[in-house]
Design a protein around this motif. Structure first.
Motif, PDB file in Angstrom:
ATOM      1  N   GLN A 173       0.874  -1.163  -0.067  1.00 25.67           N
ATOM      2  CA  GLN A 173      -0.101  -0.075  -0.016  1.00 25.67           C
ATOM      3  C   GLN A 173       0.820   1.169   0.089  1.00 25.67           C
ATOM      4  O   GLN A 173       0.731   2.137   0.645  1.00 25.67           O
ATOM      5  CB  GLN A 173      -1.052   0.089   1.189  1.00 25.67           C
ATOM      6  CG  GLN A 173      -2.040  -0.885   1.100  1.00 25.67           C
ATOM      7  CD  GLN A 173      -2.845  -0.818  -0.233  1.00 25.67           C
ATOM      8  OE1 GLN A 173      -3.491   0.185  -0.322  1.00 25.67           O
ATOM      9  NE2 GLN A 173      -2.917  -1.916  -0.896  1.00 25.67           N
ATOM     10  N   ALA A 174       1.754   1.401  -0.897  1.00 26.31           N
ATOM     11  CA  ALA A 174       2.641   2.665  -1.164  1.00 26.31           C
ATOM     12  C   ALA A 174       1.707   3.636  -1.835  1.00 26.31           C
ATOM     13  O   ALA A 174       0.949   3.464  -2.667  1.00 26.31           O
ATOM     14  CB  ALA A 174       3.832   2.344  -2.023  1.00 26.31           C
ATOM     15  N   LEU A 228      15.386  -5.079 -13.925  1.00 26.12           N
ATOM     16  CA  LEU A 228      14.418  -5.153 -12.903  1.00 26.12           C
ATOM     17  C   LEU A 228      13.027  -4.603 -13.589  1.00 26.12           C
ATOM     18  O   LEU A 228      13.202  -3.708 -14.264  1.00 26.12           O
ATOM     19  CB  LEU A 228      15.206  -4.065 -11.778  1.00 26.12           C
ATOM     20  CG  LEU A 228      16.139  -4.544 -11.069  1.00 26.12           C
ATOM     21  CD1 LEU A 228      16.643  -3.405 -10.030  1.00 26.12           C
ATOM     22  CD2 LEU A 228      16.091  -5.743  -9.996  1.00 26.12           C
ATOM     23  N   GLN A 229      12.255  -5.248 -12.889  1.00 23.96           N
ATOM     24  CA  GLN A 229      10.570  -4.739 -13.545  1.00 23.96           C
ATOM     25  C   GLN A 229       9.965  -4.372 -12.225  1.00 23.96           C
ATOM     26  O   GLN A 229      10.151  -4.729 -10.973  1.00 23.96           O
ATOM     27  CB  GLN A 229       9.861  -5.990 -13.975  1.00 23.96           C
ATOM     28  CG  GLN A 229      10.799  -6.738 -14.966  1.00 23.96           C
ATOM     29  CD  GLN A 229      10.073  -7.755 -15.410  1.00 23.96           C
ATOM     30  OE1 GLN A 229       9.063  -8.591 -14.733  1.00 23.96           O
ATOM     31  NE2 GLN A 229      10.265  -8.556 -16.463  1.00 23.96           N
ATOM     32  N   LEU A 230       9.167  -2.944 -12.442  1.00 17.75           N
ATOM     33  CA  LEU A 230       8.493  -2.495 -11.330  1.00 17.75           C
ATOM     34  C   LEU A 230       6.987  -3.054 -11.763  1.00 17.75           C
ATOM     35  O   LEU A 230       6.398  -2.639 -12.861  1.00 17.75           O
ATOM     36  CB  LEU A 230       8.674  -0.971 -11.435  1.00 17.75           C
ATOM     37  CG  LEU A 230       7.940  -0.183 -10.459  1.00 17.75           C
ATOM     38  CD1 LEU A 230       8.505  -0.636  -8.869  1.00 17.75           C
ATOM     39  CD2 LEU A 230       7.721   1.193 -10.662  1.00 17.75           C
ATOM     40  N   ARG A 231       6.525  -3.732 -10.926  1.00 23.78           N
ATOM     41  CA  ARG A 231       4.933  -4.061 -11.045  1.00 23.78           C
ATOM     42  C   ARG A 231       4.192  -3.615 -10.154  1.00 23.78           C
ATOM     43  O   ARG A 231       4.266  -3.475  -8.917  1.00 23.78           O
ATOM     44  CB  ARG A 231       5.139  -5.701 -11.359  1.00 23.78           C
ATOM     45  CG  ARG A 231       5.843  -6.072 -12.357  1.00 23.78           C
ATOM     46  CD  ARG A 231       5.955  -7.779 -12.082  1.00 23.78           C
ATOM     47  NE  ARG A 231       6.422  -8.521 -13.383  1.00 23.78           N
ATOM     48  CZ  ARG A 231       5.887  -8.811 -14.589  1.00 23.78           C
ATOM     49  NH1 ARG A 231       4.544  -8.770 -14.343  1.00 23.78           N
ATOM     50  NH2 ARG A 231       6.553  -9.335 -15.572  1.00 23.78           N
ATOM     51  N   LEU A 232       2.978  -3.702 -10.531  1.00 25.68           N
ATOM     52  CA  LEU A 232       1.698  -3.002  -9.540  1.00 25.68           C
ATOM     53  C   LEU A 232       0.825  -4.035  -8.969  1.00 25.68           C
ATOM     54  O   LEU A 232       0.602  -5.076  -9.705  1.00 25.68           O
ATOM     55  CB  LEU A 232       0.847  -2.065 -10.380  1.00 25.68           C
ATOM     56  CG  LEU A 232       1.459  -0.576 -10.583  1.00 25.68           C
ATOM     57  CD1 LEU A 232       0.380   0.264 -11.029  1.00 25.68           C
ATOM     58  CD2 LEU A 232       2.105  -0.025  -9.479  1.00 25.68           C
ATOM     59  N   VAL A 266       1.177   6.562 -12.819  1.00 26.38           N
ATOM     60  CA  VAL A 266       0.663   5.896 -11.524  1.00 26.38           C
ATOM     61  C   VAL A 266       0.101   6.879 -10.405  1.00 26.38           C
ATOM     62  O   VAL A 266       0.917   7.793  -9.921  1.00 26.38           O
ATOM     63  CB  VAL A 266       1.787   4.949 -10.951  1.00 26.38           C
ATOM     64  CG1 VAL A 266       1.280   4.209  -9.537  1.00 26.38           C
ATOM     65  CG2 VAL A 266       2.327   4.101 -12.044  1.00 26.38           C
ATOM     66  N   THR A 267      -1.107   6.539  -9.840  1.00 23.25           N
ATOM     67  CA  THR A 267      -1.483   7.503  -8.760  1.00 23.25           C
ATOM     68  C   THR A 267      -2.027   6.477  -7.789  1.00 23.25           C
ATOM     69  O   THR A 267      -2.716   5.179  -8.006  1.00 23.25           O
ATOM     70  CB  THR A 267      -2.744   8.261  -9.194  1.00 23.25           C
ATOM     71  OG1 THR A 267      -3.903   7.685 -10.056  1.00 23.25           O
ATOM     72  CG2 THR A 267      -1.923   9.393 -10.099  1.00 23.25           C
ATOM     73  N   GLY A 268      -2.350   6.920  -6.550  1.00 28.80           N
ATOM     74  CA  GLY A 268      -3.190   6.195  -5.499  1.00 28.80           C
ATOM     75  C   GLY A 268      -2.285   5.289  -4.721  1.00 28.80           C
ATOM     76  O   GLY A 268      -1.148   5.215  -5.046  1.00 28.80           O
ATOM     77  N   SER A 269      -2.821   4.400  -4.009  1.00 33.83           N
ATOM     78  CA  SER A 269      -2.060   3.437  -3.360  1.00 33.83           C
ATOM     79  C   SER A 269      -1.910   2.080  -3.957  1.00 33.83           C
ATOM     80  O   SER A 269      -3.304   1.620  -4.482  1.00 33.83           O
ATOM     81  CB  SER A 269      -2.890   3.251  -1.867  1.00 33.83           C
ATOM     82  OG  SER A 269      -2.799   4.295  -1.019  1.00 33.83           O
ATOM     83  N   LEU A 276       3.610  -2.287  -4.411  1.00 35.61           N
ATOM     84  CA  LEU A 276       4.541  -2.227  -5.541  1.00 35.61           C
ATOM     85  C   LEU A 276       5.455  -3.172  -5.284  1.00 35.61           C
ATOM     86  O   LEU A 276       6.051  -3.645  -4.205  1.00 35.61           O
ATOM     87  CB  LEU A 276       5.088  -0.654  -5.146  1.00 35.61           C
ATOM     88  CG  LEU A 276       6.309  -0.306  -6.125  1.00 35.61           C
ATOM     89  CD1 LEU A 276       5.711  -0.011  -7.392  1.00 35.61           C
ATOM     90  CD2 LEU A 276       6.988   0.910  -5.649  1.00 35.61           C
ATOM     91  N   TYR A 277       6.053  -3.902  -6.478  1.00 30.66           N
ATOM     92  CA  TYR A 277       6.904  -4.983  -6.397  1.00 30.66           C
ATOM     93  C   TYR A 277       8.062  -4.465  -7.562  1.00 30.66           C
ATOM     94  O   TYR A 277       7.937  -4.133  -8.665  1.00 30.66           O
ATOM     95  CB  TYR A 277       6.312  -6.178  -6.804  1.00 30.66           C
ATOM     96  CG  TYR A 277       5.011  -6.710  -5.738  1.00 30.66           C
ATOM     97  CD1 TYR A 277       5.694  -7.576  -4.808  1.00 30.66           C
ATOM     98  CD2 TYR A 277       3.691  -6.213  -5.971  1.00 30.66           C
ATOM     99  CE1 TYR A 277       4.721  -7.987  -3.899  1.00 30.66           C
ATOM    100  CE2 TYR A 277       2.909  -6.844  -4.815  1.00 30.66           C
ATOM    101  CZ  TYR A 277       3.484  -7.592  -4.025  1.00 30.66           C
ATOM    102  OH  TYR A 277       2.547  -8.017  -2.810  1.00 30.66           O
TER     103      TYR A 277
END
Length: 87
Positions: free
Chosen positions: A5-6, A27-31, A61-64, A67-68
């Motif tokens: 919950q970032a 490195l992959q940033l995933r939601l 990206v917005t909101g909570s 995050l991986y």
């Protein structure tokens, strides 16, 4: 690596890392889950000291969100010190 919950708001990812891969790693940033939507990919090559890298996110990206940061490649990929998402 995951962050629960970032509170996110931005279009750019900056991170400090030490790559540990000769080729074909990223490195992959995933939601929201480890196999969730990819919002950024940071290609890695080489080994060595700490460096800062920045990339534009594929989607604003917005909101909570959960995050991986997912390592792709064989063997050690990188050491991660910190990351930020900013406008």
């Amino acid at each position: 690596m995951g962050f629960r919950q970032a509170n996110l708001s931005g279009e750019h990812l900056t991170l400090r890392l030490a790559p540990a891969c000769d080729r074909g790693c990223s490195l992959q940033l995933r939601l929201d889950k480890p196999d969730g939507r990819v919002v950024a990919v940071i290609p890695l090559k080489g080994t060595g000291g700490w460096q800062e890298r920045s990339v534009a996110l594929r989607h604003t990206v917005t909101g909570s969100h959960d995050l991986y940061v997912v390592a792709a490649g064989t063997g050690p990929v990188a050491q991660l010190d910190w990351l930020t998402i900013r406008p």
